[in-house]
Design a protein around this motif. Structure first.
Motif, PDB file in Angstrom:
ATOM      1  N   ALA A 161     -12.231   4.565 -13.888  1.00 10.90           N
ATOM      2  CA  ALA A 161     -11.816   5.525 -12.861  1.00 10.90           C
ATOM      3  C   ALA A 161     -11.503   4.813 -11.544  1.00 10.90           C
ATOM      4  O   ALA A 161     -10.557   5.179 -10.830  1.00 10.90           O
ATOM      5  N   GLY A 162     -12.268   3.784 -11.244  1.00  7.19           N
ATOM      6  CA  GLY A 162     -12.008   3.031 -10.029  1.00  7.19           C
ATOM      7  C   GLY A 162     -10.638   2.376 -10.042  1.00  7.19           C
ATOM      8  O   GLY A 162      -9.919   2.387  -9.038  1.00  7.19           O
ATOM      9  N   LEU A 163     -10.252   1.815 -11.191  1.00  2.95           N
ATOM     10  CA  LEU A 163      -8.934   1.193 -11.300  1.00  2.95           C
ATOM     11  C   LEU A 163      -7.819   2.230 -11.195  1.00  2.95           C
ATOM     12  O   LEU A 163      -6.788   1.995 -10.545  1.00  2.95           O
ATOM     13  N   VAL A 164      -8.016   3.376 -11.822  1.00  2.00           N
ATOM     14  CA  VAL A 164      -7.009   4.432 -11.777  1.00  2.00           C
ATOM     15  C   VAL A 164      -6.781   4.909 -10.350  1.00  2.00           C
ATOM     16  O   VAL A 164      -5.635   5.102  -9.913  1.00  2.00           O
ATOM     17  N   GLU A 182      -3.338   4.005  -7.024  1.00  2.00           N
ATOM     18  CA  GLU A 182      -2.630   5.059  -6.312  1.00  2.00           C
ATOM     19  C   GLU A 182      -2.408   4.694  -4.844  1.00  2.00           C
ATOM     20  O   GLU A 182      -1.567   5.305  -4.174  1.00  2.00           O
ATOM     21  N   TYR A 183      -3.137   3.686  -4.373  1.00  2.00           N
ATOM     22  CA  TYR A 183      -3.071   3.372  -2.945  1.00  2.00           C
ATOM     23  C   TYR A 183      -2.684   1.927  -2.651  1.00  2.00           C
ATOM     24  O   TYR A 183      -2.116   1.658  -1.590  1.00  2.00           O
ATOM     25  N   ALA A 206       0.832  -1.202   0.000  1.00  2.00           N
ATOM     26  CA  ALA A 206       0.000   0.000   0.000  1.00  2.00           C
ATOM     27  C   ALA A 206       0.866   1.251   0.000  1.00  2.00           C
ATOM     28  O   ALA A 206       2.059   1.209   0.325  1.00  2.00           O
ATOM     29  N   LEU A 207       0.243   2.353  -0.399  1.00  2.00           N
ATOM     30  CA  LEU A 207       0.832   3.686  -0.406  1.00  2.00           C
ATOM     31  C   LEU A 207       2.164   3.739  -1.161  1.00  2.00           C
ATOM     32  O   LEU A 207       3.230   3.979  -0.593  1.00  2.00           O
ATOM     33  N   ILE A 230      -2.978  12.342  -3.978  1.00  2.00           N
ATOM     34  CA  ILE A 230      -4.384  12.729  -4.124  1.00  2.00           C
ATOM     35  C   ILE A 230      -4.729  13.066  -5.566  1.00  2.00           C
ATOM     36  O   ILE A 230      -5.875  13.376  -5.881  1.00  2.00           O
ATOM     37  N   VAL A 231      -3.742  13.000  -6.469  1.00  2.00           N
ATOM     38  CA  VAL A 231      -3.979  13.419  -7.853  1.00  2.00           C
ATOM     39  C   VAL A 231      -5.105  12.617  -8.481  1.00  2.00           C
ATOM     40  O   VAL A 231      -6.061  13.171  -9.049  1.00  2.00           O
TER      41      VAL A 231
END
Length: 801
Positions: free
Chosen positions: A566-569, A573-574, A469-470, A533-534
């Motif tokens: 959008a959900g995958l994008v 990120e996390y 994660a992160l 957060i982008v």
């Protein structure tokens, strides 16, 4: 040029089209083309899954032919009452497929065959050749002799099936198979986007003319786009004149054709915004400073000129990932999983669209689609590209969650009333909970349908991937350049669904600027770790808007696909999968972004078609503005393709689809020995220098012929285990360098070696001992460059005893 091979493969795909029509027509009975656009991948998926099961016992040309004949018989039985398909949509499917197929065959004919540089061609070619040599599944690992492949080989199996049915050698099957996967994907997005676009809302489409833009408006918008992009980028005018003319031709068509063609363009030719923006940055200091401030990969300059264009750069601007897009991938020419799986992913989208359009009362059909259609697509994509397997389950979940019928209506009436909720909030939460349950069931059924692959590959390979994660977050500039075409198109489209006045559009514009400023200026750190957060700020609002508008019936199934992408994008990120083959989320971004592009091209076609439309309820200014926006996006997204294709065809020599072209042209001494080995039947084992430096000229013989080597590329340490790989590398070193004939004989017997390859790499790496005079070893083939020793295992055994 091998025209006969190309024609045979084209005919093969047409047979898949005809054979798949009875099933496709049942899947999408109300589509304009009755599902013809997904008939080819549907046929291929059915045949491949059958082959996957039977292949555990026996595999080969006669097995494939027998299974294909059985499928044709099933198709004929299903079509016994006839299949009604309008001639025009069917002709469009054939035409779109043919144009895309011929285009990519031409691209491959101008390429230089299969080589190891800048991609996975050696891996892909080796898998195909190993399958064609094998007699059961999984195929033997050409880089780990004596063991079976523990890699997702489903797409290569599809290629081998096509090669067997067309009577094509693997060296000539590689390119037409790649062209077929590309063309099936282009055709699928064409058909599905057109189908989605046949349902618009609020009466903003004229049934009489399909919302066609008048020619004068189209010419004006395309002219403006041509002039703006020409001045901004400085590329040759002809490279922009063609896409500008394309816009004029497309937006003056009916909404179905307009949406289909623009979706096909978005998948088959469009690029991200990296190239046009970097070209603009070289002509404007303000843009250069903005790109630099927003951030792209540290090894990439914010500017570029047409003369310095490199087709590779546009796919490498995300700091910790690969942001490939289809045109780059297919130009690069790998026959790789993320490219072959798109056709199956499009088929899964078709299943979701079919469920979305099925009335609430057709309970049996809804069940069949959810627990028959989705698991079949999931099982196929699991074997082709395991990374895409969760996306099919996610599509099933979203299709249920965002369709009009409540999921509870899937249950019998005597049970459904128990779940009725008076509260709207409770009912909505129940809807999403049941959608998750459906996704879980689809996952389980998909695993069961692909059990031979699960048992022999997923449960047998070394697991070097762990959830994490992160990761290092995306920079604003890289994110916008990678996804900008879709972000702009969807933002404008969704805004058009709710903004009825200029004030509404102004508010939307201010919100967009606010989101950009927030993403640029706010860089939170939590517990010493940067939290990106982008994606949440830019893609998150699209996800939320599409979700809400879909539930309010303001948008259709295209909203489901916007949410999916959008959900995958946002997700990557996390969270990501950390693996030994790449740094941090490098591979996760690569695999997921490829899926996002494929998923988003279909709603992009519908969005483009809606924005570039003439409707009774729209002002002339909105029509011109929407058409101009589409024209600018299309022309801008064509800059990369124009430059890349010019360079690609400009460097071509002779036209051929022979995968051995590179080795024949660049390394003729090795080519002769490889040709000699290629003619040997079966899969005798060989020894060659391990590929400790991947993406370089190592293990050419095993990779091009499918004859397994004891230790191939270092990838095998991930597929099997590091300890096993290290042991084999040590064994190979002893085989080449030991002066003890008995030790060499023991290792040659251990790995059942038939041939020992001594080429330039082996001579450079090892102090190769003289072997020809040892018992059981003789010189079988020699050129000034390569010596191939043949091992007689019987004589070797007698010597050792």
């Amino acid at each position: 040029m091998e025209y006969g091979v190309v024609v045979r493969w084209w005919l093969f795909f047409q047979v898949l089209l005809v054979a798949g029509l009875p099933l496709a027509a049942r899947l999408l009975p109300n589509a304009p083309d009755r599902g013809a656009s997904v008939a080819m991948p549907l046929s291929l998926v059915v045949v491949t899954l059958a082959t996957l099961w039977v292949g555990q016992v026996a595999f080969g040309q006669w097995v494939v032919v027998a299974l294909f004949v059985l499928f044709l018989a099933l198709s004929a039985w299903l079509a016994r009452g006839g299949v009604e398909v309008d001639a025009r949509p069917l002709a469009e499917v054939v035409a779109v497929f043919t144009v895309a197929f011929v285009f990519l065959v031409a691209v491959r004919a101008a390429a230089d065959g299969v080589h190891p540089y800048g991609g996975e061609k050696f891996l892909d070619m080796g898998l195909v050749q190993s399958l064609l040599r094998g007699d059961r599944l999984p195929p033997q690992d050409m880089w780990f002799a004596g063991e079976r492949v523990v890699y997702y080989y489903g797409g290569h199996l599809m290629t081998a099936i096509g090669a067997h049915l067309t009577g094509t050698e693997g060296r000539f099957a590689y390119s037409p198979a790649l062209a077929g996967f590309y063309a099936m994907a282009v055709t699928g997005v064409y058909g599905l986007a057109g189908t989605i676009a046949t349902r618009f809302w609020d009466g903003d489409e004229s049934e009489a003319d399909g919302g066609r833009v008048q020619a004068v408006t189209a010419l004006g918008a395309a002219g403006v786009a041509f002039a703006v992009v020409l001045l901004a980028t400085g590329v040759h005018w002809l490279l922009l004149a063609v896409p500008a003319a394309f816009v004029v031709a497309v937006v003056t068509r009916s909404r179905r054709v307009r949406a289909g063609v623009l979706a096909a363009f978005a998948f088959g030719f469009a690029s991200n915004l990296v190239t046009p923006v970097r070209l603009l940055a070289s002509r404007s200091d303000l843009v250069r400073e903005a790109v630099a401030a927003a951030g792209i990969k540290s090894s990439r300059e914010p500017t570029i000129t047409p003369d310095a264009f490199d087709s590779w750069d546009a796919s490498r601007i995300v700091e910790t990932g690969i942001n490939e897009f289809p045109l780059f991938a297919y130009l690069n020419g790998d026959l790789h999983a993320h490219m072959m799986s798109v056709a199956v992913l499009v088929l899964a989208v078709a299943v979701g669209l079919a469920y979305y359009r099925t009335p609430e009362g057709a309970r049996r059909r809804r069940w069949a689609l959810l627990f028959g259609g989705f698991p079949v697509a999931a099982a196929a994509i699991l074997a082709v590209n395991t990374w895409s397997f969760p996306s099919v389950a996610g599509l099933a979940m979203l299709s249920v969650a965002l369709a009009d019928p409540p999921p509870g209506t899937l249950l019998p009436e005597r049970v459904a009333h128990w779940g009725e909720r008076d509260s709207a909030v409770a009912a909505e939460l129940q809807r999403y909970a049941l959608a998750v349950v459906v996704a879980v069931v689809v996952t389980v059924l998909g695993l069961a349908a692909a059990w031979p692959f699960v048992r022999s590959v997923l449960l047998s390979g070394a697991s070097n991937q762990t959830p994490a994660a992160l990761p290092e977050p995306s920079q604003l500039g890289a994110f916008v350049l990678a996804h900008g075409v879709f972000l702009v198109a969807f933002a404008a489209y969704l805004t058009a669904r709710i903004a009825r006045t200029r004030l509404g559009w102004a508010a939307a514009g201010l919100a967009a600027w606010g989101a950009l400023l927030l993403a640029f200026s706010f860089d939170p750190v939590v517990g010493g770790t940067r939290v990106g957060i982008v994606a949440a700020v830019l893609a998150g609002p699209l996800l939320a808007a599409a979700w809400v508008l879909r539930r309010r019936d303001e948008v259709g199934f295209e909203g489901v696909l916007v949410v999916a992408g959008a959900g995958l994008v946002v997700l990557v990120e996390y969270v990501y999968l950390a693996d030994a083959a790449s740094y941090e989320r490098f591979n996760t971004v690569f695999k997921v972004y490829a899926q996002v592009w494929a998923l988003w091209t279909i709603p992009a076609g519908a969005a483009f078609a809606a924005l570039a439309s003439r409707a009774p309820s729209r002002s002339h200014a909105r029509t011109v503005g929407g058409t101009a926006l589409v024209a600018v996006l299309v022309v801008s997204a064509s800059v990369y393709g124009g430059l890349a294709l010019t360079a690609h065809f400009g460097s071509a020599d002779d036209a051929t689809i022979d995968a051995f072209e590179h080795v024949n042209d660049e390394r003729p001494g090795e080519a002769a020995a490889i040709e000699w080995l290629h003619d040997k039947p079966g899969q005798p084992h060989m020894v060659s220098a391990p590929g400790v430096e991947p993406y370089s000229w190592q293990n050419p013989a095993s990779s091009l012929t499918g004859i397994p080597t004891v230790a191939g590329w270092v990838h095998e340490a991930n597929y099997h285990s590091q300890a096993a790989w290290d042991q084999r590398v040590s064994d190979v070193g002893v085989v080449y360098e030991t002066t003890d004939a008995a030790s060499r004989a023991a290792l040659l017997s251990k790995h059942e070696v038939r041939y020992v390859w001594v080429g330039p790499v082996e001579r450079e790496r090892y102090d190769v001992a003289r072997m020809a005079d040892e018992p059981g070893i003789s010189t079988a083939y020699a050129t000034p460059t390569v010596v191939v020793y043949e091992v007689n295992q019987t004589a070797l055994t007698e010597y050792r005893t």
